[in-house]
Design an enzyme around this catalytic site. Structure first.
Site, mmCIF file in Angstrom:
data_model
loop_
_atom_site.group_PDB
_atom_site.id
_atom_site.type_symbol
_atom_site.label_atom_id
_atom_site.label_comp_id
_atom_site.label_asym_id
_atom_site.label_seq_id
_atom_site.Cartn_x
_atom_site.Cartn_y
_atom_site.Cartn_z
ATOM 1 N N ASP A 1 -13.659 3.536 9.034
ATOM 2 C CA ASP A 1 -12.628 4.290 8.305
ATOM 3 C C ASP A 1 -13.218 4.932 7.054
ATOM 4 O O ASP A 1 -12.886 6.074 6.707
ATOM 5 C CB ASP A 1 -11.457 3.387 7.917
ATOM 6 N N HIS B 1 0.863 -1.190 0.000
ATOM 7 C CA HIS B 1 0.000 0.000 0.000
ATOM 8 C C HIS B 1 0.893 1.231 0.000
ATOM 9 O O HIS B 1 1.934 1.250 0.651
ATOM 10 C CB HIS B 1 -0.886 -0.024 1.252
ATOM 11 N N ARG C 1 -12.587 13.342 6.926
ATOM 12 C CA ARG C 1 -11.264 13.961 7.086
ATOM 13 C C ARG C 1 -10.904 14.773 5.850
ATOM 14 O O ARG C 1 -10.318 15.846 5.946
ATOM 15 C CB ARG C 1 -10.214 12.879 7.343
ATOM 16 N N LYS D 1 -7.635 -1.130 7.216
ATOM 17 C CA LYS D 1 -8.051 -1.738 5.938
ATOM 18 C C LYS D 1 -7.144 -2.902 5.574
ATOM 19 O O LYS D 1 -7.587 -3.941 5.117
ATOM 20 C CB LYS D 1 -8.001 -0.701 4.823
ATOM 21 N N SER E 1 -5.992 4.446 9.768
ATOM 22 C CA SER E 1 -6.815 4.312 8.558
ATOM 23 C C SER E 1 -6.227 3.240 7.630
ATOM 24 O O SER E 1 -6.926 2.330 7.180
ATOM 25 C CB SER E 1 -6.857 5.677 7.862
HETATM 26 N N1 URA Z 1 -4.454 6.465 2.809
HETATM 27 C C1 URA Z 1 -5.424 5.948 3.638
HETATM 28 O O1 URA Z 1 -5.967 4.876 3.397
HETATM 29 N N2 URA Z 1 -5.741 6.671 4.732
HETATM 30 C C2 URA Z 1 -5.157 7.839 5.053
HETATM 31 O O2 URA Z 1 -5.503 8.405 6.067
HETATM 32 C C3 URA Z 1 -4.176 8.367 4.183
HETATM 33 C C4 URA Z 1 -3.821 7.654 3.056
#
Ligand code: URA
Length: 443
Positions: free
Chosen positions: A161, A82, A168, A187, A183
């Site tokens: 989230d 990621h 956000r 995931k 966050s």
């Molecule tokens: N990517 C995400 O999934 N969450 C964040 O807060 C910032 C980047």
């Protein structure tokens, strides 16, 4: 316990308990609190911060606010990558099939472009027919069958989230280290991984501009992974200027196909191989990073990676001919206009933030979560910082639907690209490697 009391305690700098974070995450997922109270809590978190224990508690509460991808039937190791988000960062699209072609399963849940950063899902959706909204059961079956899947966050994965992230973005509370860590990790931990590689961006185009914040973010995510027995390796990579030469959506997919055919720009290839090597080692498919790199290079040169991408595209309803002739299959812009160097000199900067905002101005990015994008819009960069250029030389091509958009693209590049007289030393593409063993400087 009331949300108002918790906002007041966070405003005053208190650390909230695990139970209190659970109350918050479940309430957010269930839509139990009005947006203004959630927004106030988020701003208090940005200003007061969270302890590591709170960050872990928030991650856990967001993870458990939804379901997980059940991959218990997949025997292969499962490793994902990621990125914290960048401009021209199309690495995931080539990396998932490349790593899957080397025997490590990649159950990848990606995001959409937001703000100045692009999103893997938007890029993939420029392939006609490509579906990114599979159910968790469909995604699990695909991982078992072909070893990889690339989908969007479903309503089932970390719903707290999903709601918090949208809020956000609208309340300028994205750039907060603990919120980003919770966050991302909530995931990723829902993917039933046996390992995770993170690409944390540094520099002008990154969410957190200060290196010490990036390192703190990396350490926090490594610690959260360790808590769930999911080893995490983080590479810090530079995002002062865009990655590769194509920035947009469809044109970035075409650049990935070039990479999967053994070509592509050197920085994109290097970052993809470095991240992929970490994934193979974490997935026990290679004993060392150099053995892993050789394996990845062989999968690119021998066509196995491109073949895996073809399977992935076909499995998700896309037109597999994109692997043979991307220019024919992908959407084309109505206009492609040159941007020329205003003077002789050396390219000092191709500002990633400016280029990213320029893509949105062209119609290729989103202003709001539900905005519609033009997949054919974007920039092709023909020069990078350090290149010596002559007045009138074409340094970029602007792709857009109409003259007004092209004009906006011109304005964006006028501000983003600077030409001067000094020589330029490029920053290292990858500067640090962070694991449970500590922080290693490698740039
Ligand atoms: N990517 C995400 O999934 N969450 C964040 O807060 C910032 C980047």
């Amino acid at each position: 316990m009331t949300i108002r009391d918790l906002i007041a305690r966070k405003r005053d700098g208190d650390a909230l308990s695990d139970d209190e974070w659970r109350f918050i995450a479940h309430g957010v997922a269930a839509g139990a609190f009005p947006d203004y109270q959630v927004a106030a809590l988020l701003m208090a978190c940005v200003l007061r911060g969270l302890t590591s224990a709170e960050t872990l508690a928030l991650t856990d509460a967001m993870l458990k606010s939804g379901s997980s991808l059940d991959l218990s039937h997949v025997a292969a190791p499962r490793v994902d990558k990621h990125s914290t988000g960048g401009v021209g960062d199309k690495v995931s699209i080539a990396l998932a099939p490349l790593v899957a072609a080397c025997g490590v399963a990649v159950p990848m849940i990606s995001g959409r472009g937001l703000g100045h950063t692009g999103g893997t899902l938007d890029k993939l959706e420029s392939i006609p027919g490509f579906l990114t909204q599979l159910s968790l059961a469909e995604a699990a079956r695909q991982v078992e069958r072909i070893g990889c899947v690339m989908i969007g966050q479903t309503a089932e994965i970390a719903p707290a989230d999903r709601k918090l992230y949208a809020m956000r973005d609208a309340t300028a509370t994205v750039p907060a280290m603990p919120l980003i860590a919770a966050s991302i990790m909530s995931k990723k931990l829902a993917e039933s991984l046996t390992g995770l590689v993170l690409d944390v961006k540094t520099g002008i185009g990154a969410f957190l501009p200060r290196l010490e914040d990036e390192i703190a973010l990396a350490r926090e995510m490594v610690a959260i992974g360790a808590h769930y027995r999911c080893p995490v390796v983080v590479l810090l990579s530079n995002m002062d200027f865009p990655l590769g030469r194509e920035c947009g959506n469809a044109n970035e997919v075409a650049e990935c196909v070039a990479l999967l055919k053994g070509g592509g720009p050197p920085d994109l290839r290097e970052l993809t191989l470095r991240l992929g090597a970490e994934m193979l080692v974490l997935g026990h498919a290679a004993p060392t990073l150099s053995a892993a790199t050789e394996r990845l290079e062989a999968a690119l040169a021998g066509g196995a990676a491109l073949e895996k991408f073809r399977q992935l595209v076909a499995a998700q309803g896309g037109d597999p001919a994109v692997c043979d002739d991307p220019a024919r299959v992908l959407p084309k812009p109505a206009l492609s206009e040159p941007w020329r160097a205003p003077r002789d000199g050396v390219v000092q900067q191709v500002n990633a933030l400016g280029v990213g905002r320029g893509i949105t101005a062209l119609g290729g990015g989103r202003e709001t979560m539900d905005g519609v994008i033009d997949h054919a819009a974007g920039f092709t960069l023909h020069a990078i910082p350090g290149d010596r250029v002559a007045k009138g030389q074409v340094l970029a091509t602007i792709h857009a639907a109409d003259a007004g958009r092209v004009q906006a693209g011109h304005a964006a590049l006028d501000a983003a690209i600077t030409i001067g007289d000094s020589p330029v030393t490029l920053p290292p593409l990858i500067s640090h490697r962070i694991t449970a063993d500590g922080v290693e400087r490698i740039g």
